[in-house]
Motif scaffolding. Structure first.
Motif, PDB file in Angstrom:
ATOM      1  N   GLN A 148      -8.703 -16.181   5.949  1.00  0.00           N
ATOM      2  CA  GLN A 148      -8.989 -16.915   4.491  1.00  0.00           C
ATOM      3  C   GLN A 148      -8.648 -15.293   3.929  1.00  0.00           C
ATOM      4  OE1 GLN A 148      -7.816 -19.854   4.615  1.00  0.00           O
ATOM      5  NE2 GLN A 148      -7.876 -19.878   6.351  1.00  0.00           N
ATOM      6  N   ALA A 149      -8.664 -14.884   3.670  1.00  0.00           N
ATOM      7  CA  ALA A 149      -9.554 -13.775   3.444  1.00  0.00           C
ATOM      8  C   ALA A 149      -7.460 -13.226   1.949  1.00  0.00           C
ATOM      9  CB  ALA A 149      -9.662 -12.172   4.166  1.00  0.00           C
ATOM     10  N   GLU A 150      -8.161 -13.147   0.688  1.00  0.00           N
ATOM     11  CA  GLU A 150      -7.828 -12.337  -0.047  1.00  0.00           C
ATOM     12  C   GLU A 150      -7.812 -11.168  -0.424  1.00  0.00           C
ATOM     13  OE1 GLU A 150      -7.616 -13.296  -4.442  1.00  0.00           O
ATOM     14  OE2 GLU A 150      -6.394 -15.436  -3.752  1.00  0.00           O
ATOM     15  N   ILE A 151      -6.376 -10.286   0.587  1.00  0.00           N
ATOM     16  CA  ILE A 151      -6.398  -9.216   0.029  1.00  0.00           C
ATOM     17  C   ILE A 151      -4.973  -8.433  -1.046  1.00  0.00           C
ATOM     18  CG2 ILE A 151      -5.870  -6.910   1.371  1.00  0.00           C
ATOM     19  CD1 ILE A 151      -6.250  -8.699   4.401  1.00  0.00           C
ATOM     20  N   ARG A 152      -6.461  -7.392  -1.866  1.00  0.00           N
ATOM     21  CA  ARG A 152      -5.359  -6.634  -2.297  1.00  0.00           C
ATOM     22  C   ARG A 152      -5.513  -5.461  -2.404  1.00  0.00           C
ATOM     23  NH1 ARG A 152      -4.818 -10.180  -7.460  1.00  0.00           N
ATOM     24  NH2 ARG A 152      -6.686 -12.247  -6.753  1.00  0.00           N
ATOM     25  N   ILE A 153      -4.402  -4.805  -2.675  1.00  0.00           N
ATOM     26  CA  ILE A 153      -4.544  -3.468  -2.010  1.00  0.00           C
ATOM     27  C   ILE A 153      -4.236  -2.869  -3.619  1.00  0.00           C
ATOM     28  CG2 ILE A 153      -2.983  -1.448  -0.583  1.00  0.00           C
ATOM     29  CD1 ILE A 153      -2.344  -4.128   1.786  1.00  0.00           C
ATOM     30  N   PHE A 154      -5.077  -1.718  -3.910  1.00  0.00           N
ATOM     31  CA  PHE A 154      -4.970  -0.951  -5.020  1.00  0.00           C
ATOM     32  C   PHE A 154      -4.488   0.431  -4.787  1.00  0.00           C
ATOM     33  CE2 PHE A 154      -8.197  -3.776  -5.124  1.00  0.00           C
ATOM     34  CZ  PHE A 154      -7.796  -4.382  -7.092  1.00  0.00           C
ATOM     35  N   GLY A 155      -3.368   0.545  -5.670  1.00  0.00           N
ATOM     36  CA  GLY A 155      -2.402   1.944  -5.408  1.00  0.00           C
ATOM     37  C   GLY A 155      -1.656   2.028  -4.357  1.00  0.00           C
ATOM     38  N   ALA A 156      -1.008   1.205  -3.923  1.00  0.00           N
ATOM     39  CA  ALA A 156      -0.169   0.663  -3.175  1.00  0.00           C
ATOM     40  C   ALA A 156       2.017   1.383  -3.355  1.00  0.00           C
ATOM     41  CB  ALA A 156       0.133  -0.082  -2.209  1.00  0.00           C
ATOM     42  N   PHE A 157       1.386   1.673  -4.216  1.00  0.00           N
ATOM     43  CA  PHE A 157       3.179   2.948  -4.851  1.00  0.00           C
ATOM     44  C   PHE A 157       3.269   4.067  -4.468  1.00  0.00           C
ATOM     45  CE2 PHE A 157       2.388  -1.795  -6.465  1.00  0.00           C
ATOM     46  CZ  PHE A 157       2.877  -2.569  -5.721  1.00  0.00           C
ATOM     47  N   GLY A 158       1.992   4.486  -4.548  1.00  0.00           N
ATOM     48  CA  GLY A 158       1.999   6.138  -4.842  1.00  0.00           C
ATOM     49  C   GLY A 158       2.219   6.758  -3.505  1.00  0.00           C
ATOM     50  N   GLY A 159       2.551   8.027  -3.394  1.00  0.00           N
ATOM     51  CA  GLY A 159       3.120   8.923  -3.095  1.00  0.00           C
ATOM     52  C   GLY A 159       4.593   8.684  -2.341  1.00  0.00           C
ATOM     53  N   LEU A 173       7.368   8.183  -0.296  1.00  0.00           N
ATOM     54  CA  LEU A 173       8.599   6.728  -0.467  1.00  0.00           C
ATOM     55  C   LEU A 173       7.788   5.833   0.887  1.00  0.00           C
ATOM     56  CD1 LEU A 173      10.740   4.916  -2.228  1.00  0.00           C
ATOM     57  CD2 LEU A 173      12.480   6.527  -0.867  1.00  0.00           C
ATOM     58  N   ASP A 174       7.953   6.578   2.054  1.00  0.00           N
ATOM     59  CA  ASP A 174       8.411   5.445   3.155  1.00  0.00           C
ATOM     60  C   ASP A 174       7.120   4.755   3.582  1.00  0.00           C
ATOM     61  OD1 ASP A 174       6.982   8.111   3.579  1.00  0.00           O
ATOM     62  OD2 ASP A 174       7.033   7.932   5.852  1.00  0.00           O
ATOM     63  N   HIS A 175       5.878   4.947   2.712  1.00  0.00           N
ATOM     64  CA  HIS A 175       4.399   5.006   2.990  1.00  0.00           C
ATOM     65  C   HIS A 175       4.936   3.313   2.083  1.00  0.00           C
ATOM     66  CE1 HIS A 175       2.428   7.929   4.605  1.00  0.00           C
ATOM     67  NE2 HIS A 175       3.101   8.136   5.416  1.00  0.00           N
ATOM     68  N   ALA A 213       6.713   0.932   2.972  1.00  0.00           N
ATOM     69  CA  ALA A 213       5.883   0.178   4.281  1.00  0.00           C
ATOM     70  C   ALA A 213       5.038  -0.601   3.903  1.00  0.00           C
ATOM     71  CB  ALA A 213       5.141   1.079   5.304  1.00  0.00           C
ATOM     72  N   SER A 214       4.306  -0.878   2.293  1.00  0.00           N
ATOM     73  CA  SER A 214       3.190  -1.439   2.453  1.00  0.00           C
ATOM     74  C   SER A 214       4.337  -2.686   1.776  1.00  0.00           C
ATOM     75  CB  SER A 214       2.922  -0.886   1.003  1.00  0.00           C
ATOM     76  OG  SER A 214       1.826   0.505   1.511  1.00  0.00           O
ATOM     77  N   VAL A 215       5.382  -2.208   0.753  1.00  0.00           N
ATOM     78  CA  VAL A 215       5.932  -3.142   0.339  1.00  0.00           C
ATOM     79  C   VAL A 215       6.786  -4.885   1.064  1.00  0.00           C
ATOM     80  CG1 VAL A 215       8.270  -4.174  -1.036  1.00  0.00           C
ATOM     81  CG2 VAL A 215       6.833  -2.493  -1.600  1.00  0.00           C
TER      82      VAL A 215
END
Length: 133
Positions: free
Chosen positions: A12-23, A25-27, A30-32
């Motif tokens: 049931q966890a809500e997962i927030r990933i900060f800074g997922a868009f920097g660096g 493009l392939d990473h 992959a995050s998106v």
């Protein structure tokens, strides 16, 4: 793998990933596209990716009420997996009378009411954004 581990222990966890868009493009991509993983897809509504300018969330097929988030000026919708979408209650609605197929419907805005999003299949990425300073 970390997301799968969290969801296995706390489904049931809500997962927030900060800074997922920097660096790289392939990473970034992959995050998106995390919900393209069949083990993560059922939990897509619990995932949030963000940085100082963007906030991304996901919604599966169905009808959804999309609420504004303070500080974010724009909202965009990206249908995935062949989905068609309908946007009502936004500055720029998209429905049967004006529908056209494209990869992302960007630069929309809230107009003092929630937006209704309908997704016929697959899922949609919802991107809240604001201009940089």
């Amino acid at each position: 793998m970390a997301i799968k581990e969290v969801l296995e222990r706390w489904p049931q966890a809500e997962i927030r990933i900060f800074g997922a868009f920097g660096g790289r493009l392939d990473h970034h991509l992959a995050s998106v596209f995390l919900p393209s993983d069949p083990e993560i897809a059922p939990f897509m509504s619990q995932l949030y990716l963000m940085d100082k300018q963007n906030y991304l969330c996901y919604r599966p097929a169905g009808h959804h009420t999309i609420l504004p988030i303070a500080g974010y000026t724009y909202v965009a919708f990206m249908p995935v997996e062949g989905a068609s979408i309908q946007i009502e209650g936004a500055k720029y609605p998209l429905n049967q009378t004006n529908y056209f197929k494209k990869a992302i419907y960007g630069s929309n805005e809230f107009i003092n009411q929630p937006i209704t999003l309908t997704i016929d299949r697959g899922y949609a990425l919802i991107v809240y954004s604001k201009d940089g300073k």
